[in-house]
Design an enzyme around this catalytic site. Structure first.
Site, PDB file in Angstrom:
ATOM      1  N   SER A 225     109.696 -37.755  31.819  1.00 15.31           N
ATOM      2  CA  SER A 225     109.978 -37.535  30.392  1.00 15.31           C
ATOM      3  C   SER A 225     109.950 -36.051  30.047  1.00 15.31           C
ATOM      4  CB  SER A 225     108.945 -38.281  29.541  1.00 15.31           C
ATOM      5  OG  SER A 225     107.688 -37.624  29.598  1.00 15.31           O
TER       6      SER A 225
ATOM      7  N   LEU B 174     126.039 -52.157  40.745  1.00 14.87           N
ATOM      8  CA  LEU B 174     125.037 -51.796  39.742  1.00 14.87           C
ATOM      9  C   LEU B 174     125.119 -50.316  39.345  1.00 14.87           C
ATOM     10  CD1 LEU B 174     122.234 -52.696  38.353  1.00 14.87           C
ATOM     11  CD2 LEU B 174     121.188 -51.511  40.286  1.00 14.87           C
TER      12      LEU B 174
ATOM     13  N   HIS C 283     102.549 -41.921  42.950  1.00 17.07           N
ATOM     14  CA  HIS C 283     103.992 -41.727  42.733  1.00 17.07           C
ATOM     15  C   HIS C 283     104.766 -42.093  44.001  1.00 17.07           C
ATOM     16  CE1 HIS C 283     103.012 -39.997  38.937  1.00 17.07           C
ATOM     17  NE2 HIS C 283     102.518 -38.880  39.413  1.00 17.07           N
TER      18      HIS C 283
ATOM     19  N   GLU D 136     114.683 -56.793  23.928  1.00 24.75           N
ATOM     20  CA  GLU D 136     113.468 -57.590  24.093  1.00 24.75           C
ATOM     21  C   GLU D 136     112.464 -56.737  24.875  1.00 24.75           C
ATOM     22  OE1 GLU D 136     112.935 -60.518  22.732  1.00 24.75           O
ATOM     23  OE2 GLU D 136     114.952 -60.475  21.875  1.00 24.75           O
TER      24      GLU D 136
ATOM     25  N   LEU E 238     106.514 -46.838  23.492  1.00 23.40           N
ATOM     26  CA  LEU E 238     107.811 -46.445  24.039  1.00 23.40           C
ATOM     27  C   LEU E 238     107.780 -45.073  24.700  1.00 23.40           C
ATOM     28  CD1 LEU E 238     110.275 -47.723  21.277  1.00 23.40           C
ATOM     29  CD2 LEU E 238     109.567 -48.845  23.396  1.00 23.40           C
TER      30      LEU E 238
ATOM     31  N   ASP F 215     105.274 -47.123  34.699  1.00 21.24           N
ATOM     32  CA  ASP F 215     103.999 -46.450  34.398  1.00 21.24           C
ATOM     33  C   ASP F 215     102.862 -47.051  35.222  1.00 21.24           C
ATOM     34  OD1 ASP F 215     102.455 -44.562  33.059  1.00 21.24           O
ATOM     35  OD2 ASP F 215     101.988 -45.919  31.409  1.00 21.24           O
TER      36      ASP F 215
END
Ligand code: IPE
Ligand code: IPE
Ligand code: MG
Length: 244
Positions: free
Chosen positions: A62, A128, A34, A204, A192, A17
């Protein structure tokens, strides 16, 4: 202080963000923020791979972000497409395996096609796992998982009593990934924003004011070092049992 290579999180999730504010600070349009954020993605993916983390989940778009102005949404989709086109070779070279969570079916066809191609091309990699959260909402994911379970109950494959945490978790998009050990949110907000509501139960949390385009290897390592100071109890106690 340096991070301890023996005590790294397996899975890190990041809410990337602050791109808009970064651009605003520079007197530039939001999309430039961005664009600048893509370099941070590259730096963090490289670092996570070098540290041999199992998985990195990046919140890139989102379900609520569809409500942004059309040109910004189009700009973001364009950047995603360019990122995937430009990075495929690098991802393959670094043994990164790409996957996604969220409503990929809502992405523009062109983006979806290139995404599917990148997923296919990296499917055999053993490094990964890069999990891109795209058109993702935690509530949407839980609703879809619930619907699946309801359909199985309606079909007589499952009884309501057989539904437990593991059957529900198995219906989530990232079922094969461990829950994130560490959540990082850049940009200063402490919320969140509908990200991984189920999976973050015992993660965490690390919040930093650093805006996403200013976040790189050094800041990522600082977050990992901070994580290593945490005592994870999972509701238990850490003291050794008493002698008596
Ligand atoms: C995060 O940066 C990127 C996306 C949500 C796609 P923002 O665009 O939310 O940046 P701010 O929060 O407005 O600074
Ligand atoms: C969260 O950031 C979503 C992503 C980083 C993709 P937002 O900027 O959309 O979240 P809010 O609006 O500040 O909660
Ligand atoms: Mg934001």
């Amino acid at each position: 202080m340096r991070h301890d290579p023996a005590n790294l999180p397996r899975h890190v999730a990041i809410i990337m963000d602050g791109n808009g504010r970064w651009a605003h600070q520079q007197g530039k349009p939001r999309i430039m923020g961005h664009q600048a954020g893509v370099s941070s993605v590259q730096a963090v993916v490289r670092c996570a791979g070098e540290l041999n983390l199992d998985a990195l989940t990046l919140y890139a778009f989102s379900t609520e972000n569809w409500q942004r102005p059309g040109p910004e949404v189009e700009g973001l989709m364009g950047l995603l497409k360019t990122y995937l086109e430009n990075q495929l070779e690098q991802l393959v070279q670094n043994r990164v395996r790409l996957r996604t969570c969220g409503r990929i079916d809502r992405l523009p066809n062109q983006v979806r096609r290139i995404l599917e191609n990148s997923i296919r091309e990296t499917a055999g990699n053993d490094g990964l796992i890069l999990n891109l959260a795209l058109s993702y909402g935690g509530r949407d994911e839980l609703v879809r998982a619930t619907r699946q379970l309801a359909a199985r109950v309606a079909a007589g494959e499952l009884t309501p009593e057989q539904i437990d945490e593991s059957t529900l978790a198995a219906g989530l998009d990232s079922a094969e990934l461990p829950d994130p050990d560490l959540l990082i949110r850049t940009g200063g907000e402490r919320r969140l924003s509908n990200f991984l509501l189920w999976q973050l139960s015992y993660s965490e949390l690390y919040f930093t004011k650093t805006l996403w385009p200013d976040f790189g290897r050094e800041q990522f390592l600082a977050a990992l070092t901070d994580y290593q100071q945490r005592q994870r109890r999972f509701g238990r106690v850490n003291e050794p049992p008493a002698d008596t």
